[in-house]
Design a protein around this motif. Sequence first.
Motif, short mmCIF file in Angstrom:
data_model
loop_
_atom_site.label_atom_id
_atom_site.label_comp_id
_atom_site.label_asym_id
_atom_site.label_seq_id
_atom_site.Cartn_x
_atom_site.Cartn_y
_atom_site.Cartn_z
N HIS A 10 0.93 -1.03 -0.05
CA HIS A 10 -0.05 0.08 0.06
C HIS A 10 0.86 1.25 -0.02
O HIS A 10 2.21 1.16 0.22
N ALA A 11 0.37 2.44 -0.69
CA ALA A 11 1.14 3.54 -0.46
C ALA A 11 0.12 4.76 -0.68
O ALA A 11 -0.89 4.78 -0.90
N LYS A 12 0.63 5.98 0.37
CA LYS A 12 -0.01 7.10 0.17
C LYS A 12 0.84 8.29 -0.20
O LYS A 12 1.69 8.39 0.85
N ARG A 13 0.88 8.93 -1.11
CA ARG A 13 1.84 9.89 -1.39
C ARG A 13 1.63 11.27 -0.48
O ARG A 13 2.38 11.73 -0.03
N ASN A 14 0.44 11.57 -0.52
CA ASN A 14 0.15 12.92 0.24
C ASN A 14 -0.46 12.72 1.69
O ASN A 14 -0.45 11.71 2.20
N SER A 15 -0.54 13.82 2.43
CA SER A 15 -0.95 13.90 3.65
C SER A 15 0.38 13.70 4.68
O SER A 15 1.27 13.00 4.23
N ILE A 16 -0.11 14.08 5.91
CA ILE A 16 1.04 13.67 6.98
C ILE A 16 0.61 12.79 8.01
O ILE A 16 -0.56 12.75 8.37
N PHE A 17 1.65 11.72 8.18
CA PHE A 17 1.21 10.54 9.07
C PHE A 17 2.16 10.59 10.48
O PHE A 17 3.30 11.07 10.33
N ASP A 18 1.68 9.90 11.32
CA ASP A 18 2.50 9.71 12.54
C ASP A 18 3.36 8.56 12.42
O ASP A 18 2.73 7.33 11.96
N PHE A 19 4.77 8.47 12.95
CA PHE A 19 5.55 7.49 12.76
C PHE A 19 6.44 7.57 14.06
O PHE A 19 6.63 8.69 14.74
N LEU A 20 7.10 6.50 14.49
CA LEU A 20 8.08 6.24 15.43
C LEU A 20 9.36 6.78 14.92
O LEU A 20 9.69 6.32 13.86
N ALA A 21 10.25 7.61 15.45
CA ALA A 21 11.49 7.98 14.97
C ALA A 21 12.56 7.24 16.00
O ALA A 21 12.58 7.55 17.19
N ILE A 22 13.04 6.06 15.50
CA ILE A 22 13.93 5.22 16.50
C ILE A 22 15.42 5.82 15.97
O ILE A 22 15.91 5.31 14.91
N GLU A 23 16.10 6.27 17.08
CA GLU A 23 17.38 6.62 16.62
C GLU A 23 18.47 5.59 17.12
O GLU A 23 18.26 4.88 18.24
N ILE A 24 19.19 5.02 16.20
CA ILE A 24 20.03 3.79 16.23
C ILE A 24 21.40 4.29 16.39
O ILE A 24 22.05 4.85 15.27
N GLN A 25 22.12 3.67 17.37
CA GLN A 25 23.77 4.03 17.28
C GLN A 25 24.34 2.72 16.98
O GLN A 25 24.19 1.71 17.67
#
Length: 233
Positions: free
Chosen positions: A97-112
């Motif tokens: 699936h895919a959706k190009r437009n609109s803003i969505f919530d995600f987790l931002a996982i910072e990885i070292q």
Amino acid sequence: MSSLMFDLFVFILMNRITAGANAAVTYDSTCTCEQISTNACMTYTCVSIPQEPKCFPGSSQIALDDGSFKALSDIMIGDRVLVNKHNIHEPIIGFIHAKRNSIFDFLAIEIQSVAFNSSSTLMVSPNHLIFDFDSNNVRFAGYFRIGERVQVIHNNQIIPGEIISIQLTKQQGYYAPLTESGTIVVNGVLASNYATVSNHVLAHRIMSIYRWLIKLVATSTSSEQISWILEVM
């Protein structure tokens, strides 16, 4: 009943029975005030619906077979992308699936990266599957905690990437690319193609039906369009 059809039946049954225990489901809630008294809402009605799996935002970086990187929003069907530690590149055969437009919530996982003292940020929906370094299991992204380690691909090997922070972020678009192996490397992290169902191996086996069908039926080169085959499944 063929083995593949039996697996499909088991897959659907398991998904229904274990949804509460095994799926990292989040919800959007909308509340409407029914009665106001002295500027306070005395009676209200709320409706909650499950959020759809959003997988990865369009800004995610994908490694191509020529050594360059391309934003996921620019990836097209047929692009050859890195899928594992063996420097194997496979073509994108479709989008779940895919959706190009609109803003969505995600987790931002910072990885070292412990071995090379570098860091990266994986943006992913909580119910998408990524690979755990220590157990080699595939887990929902939302189940990982600070201090745990994921599988980072560097110089054709898997190295540990320690999670040092997890935050919420808003990004444009979402995409769920599909490869033949069922894996893809996103921002250097090894990830599954799949979400919602906790069993990567079973999900990949069931999706072999779709992968087989799209080899017989021409698919659109536009990531905006979801194949009618997948909608039927």
